[in-house]
Scaffold this motif. Structure first.
Motif, PDB file in Angstrom:
ATOM      1  N   TYR A  37       0.827  -1.208   0.000  1.00 36.94           N
ATOM      2  CA  TYR A  37       0.000   0.000   0.000  1.00 36.94           C
ATOM      3  C   TYR A  37       0.862   1.258   0.000  1.00 36.94           C
ATOM      4  O   TYR A  37       0.558   2.235  -0.685  1.00 36.94           O
ATOM      5  CB  TYR A  37      -0.944   0.012   1.204  1.00 36.94           C
ATOM      6  CG  TYR A  37      -2.057  -1.001   1.116  1.00 36.94           C
ATOM      7  CD1 TYR A  37      -2.723  -1.252  -0.079  1.00 36.94           C
ATOM      8  CD2 TYR A  37      -2.455  -1.720   2.229  1.00 36.94           C
ATOM      9  CE1 TYR A  37      -3.734  -2.188  -0.153  1.00 36.94           C
ATOM     10  CE2 TYR A  37      -3.470  -2.650   2.165  1.00 36.94           C
ATOM     11  CZ  TYR A  37      -4.111  -2.875   0.966  1.00 36.94           C
ATOM     12  OH  TYR A  37      -5.117  -3.801   0.888  1.00 36.94           O
ATOM     13  N   GLU A  38       1.948   1.240   0.757  1.00 36.16           N
ATOM     14  CA  GLU A  38       2.851   2.387   0.777  1.00 36.16           C
ATOM     15  C   GLU A  38       3.457   2.617  -0.605  1.00 36.16           C
ATOM     16  O   GLU A  38       3.588   3.748  -1.052  1.00 36.16           O
ATOM     17  CB  GLU A  38       3.952   2.187   1.814  1.00 36.16           C
ATOM     18  CG  GLU A  38       3.474   2.327   3.241  1.00 36.16           C
ATOM     19  CD  GLU A  38       4.549   1.990   4.266  1.00 36.16           C
ATOM     20  OE1 GLU A  38       5.657   1.563   3.881  1.00 36.16           O
ATOM     21  OE2 GLU A  38       4.269   2.165   5.467  1.00 36.16           O
ATOM     22  N   ILE A  41       0.845   4.214  -2.751  1.00 37.56           N
ATOM     23  CA  ILE A  41       0.654   5.614  -2.377  1.00 37.56           C
ATOM     24  C   ILE A  41       1.770   6.473  -2.951  1.00 37.56           C
ATOM     25  O   ILE A  41       1.520   7.561  -3.481  1.00 37.56           O
ATOM     26  CB  ILE A  41       0.564   5.756  -0.838  1.00 37.56           C
ATOM     27  CG1 ILE A  41      -0.759   5.181  -0.346  1.00 37.56           C
ATOM     28  CG2 ILE A  41       0.714   7.206  -0.411  1.00 37.56           C
ATOM     29  CD1 ILE A  41      -0.864   5.060   1.158  1.00 37.56           C
ATOM     30  N   LEU A  44       1.110   6.897  -6.619  1.00 38.44           N
ATOM     31  CA  LEU A  44       0.003   7.823  -6.835  1.00 38.44           C
ATOM     32  C   LEU A  44       0.424   9.271  -6.579  1.00 38.44           C
ATOM     33  O   LEU A  44       0.040  10.181  -7.329  1.00 38.44           O
ATOM     34  CB  LEU A  44      -1.185   7.453  -5.948  1.00 38.44           C
ATOM     35  CG  LEU A  44      -1.918   6.167  -6.321  1.00 38.44           C
ATOM     36  CD1 LEU A  44      -2.948   5.822  -5.252  1.00 38.44           C
ATOM     37  CD2 LEU A  44      -2.582   6.294  -7.676  1.00 38.44           C
ATOM     38  N   LEU A  45       1.230   9.488  -5.545  1.00 40.26           N
ATOM     39  CA  LEU A  45       1.709  10.844  -5.263  1.00 40.26           C
ATOM     40  C   LEU A  45       2.617  11.358  -6.368  1.00 40.26           C
ATOM     41  O   LEU A  45       2.557  12.535  -6.744  1.00 40.26           O
ATOM     42  CB  LEU A  45       2.428  10.885  -3.913  1.00 40.26           C
ATOM     43  CG  LEU A  45       1.532  10.743  -2.680  1.00 40.26           C
ATOM     44  CD1 LEU A  45       2.381  10.645  -1.417  1.00 40.26           C
ATOM     45  CD2 LEU A  45       0.563  11.913  -2.585  1.00 40.26           C
ATOM     46  N   GLN A  48       0.396  12.242  -9.240  1.00 41.76           N
ATOM     47  CA  GLN A  48      -0.320  13.477  -8.946  1.00 41.76           C
ATOM     48  C   GLN A  48       0.591  14.683  -9.146  1.00 41.76           C
ATOM     49  O   GLN A  48       0.178  15.696  -9.717  1.00 41.76           O
ATOM     50  CB  GLN A  48      -0.851  13.468  -7.517  1.00 41.76           C
ATOM     51  CG  GLN A  48      -1.637  14.724  -7.168  1.00 41.76           C
ATOM     52  CD  GLN A  48      -2.114  14.745  -5.736  1.00 41.76           C
ATOM     53  OE1 GLN A  48      -1.745  13.876  -4.941  1.00 41.76           O
ATOM     54  NE2 GLN A  48      -2.920  15.717  -5.399  1.00 41.76           N
TER      55      GLN A  48
END
Length: 94
Positions: A37-38, A41, A44-45, A48
């Protein structure tokens, strides 16, 4: 009575050992899921941040186009006035 208590103690110790082993297995699985999950993330960051940069570039481009359109519009209007003045001076306007 003592053999019964020893047997009961032994069974309890075995059960505690099994629960502890299951706990460690669950903890390891949780750590692996958390790491995954990290990683998602972080990805995704990064995406973004990249998209934010693209949005900023698009906004800058829109502003540049808006400014250019105003300048070109003003220049075209000025050229039209010059053309009309030249035509009027040469009596070519009816």
């Amino acid at each position: 009575m003592t053999p019964f208590l020893l047997t009961l103690l032994l069974v309890n110790l075995v059960l505690i050992g099994l629960v502890f082993a299951d706990f460690r297995k669950s903890k390891k699985a949780h750590q692996l899921k958390t790491a995954a999950y990290e990683s998602m993330i972080v990805t995704l960051l990064e995406n973004q941040a990249s998209q934010d940069g693209r949005i900023q570039m698009a906004d800058d481009l829109k502003e540049t186009l808006r400014t250019s359109q105003k300048r070109i519009g003003a220049e075209i209007l000025s050229l039209q006035y010059q053309l009309l003045d030249t035509l009027a001076k040469n009596n070519l306007i009816e």
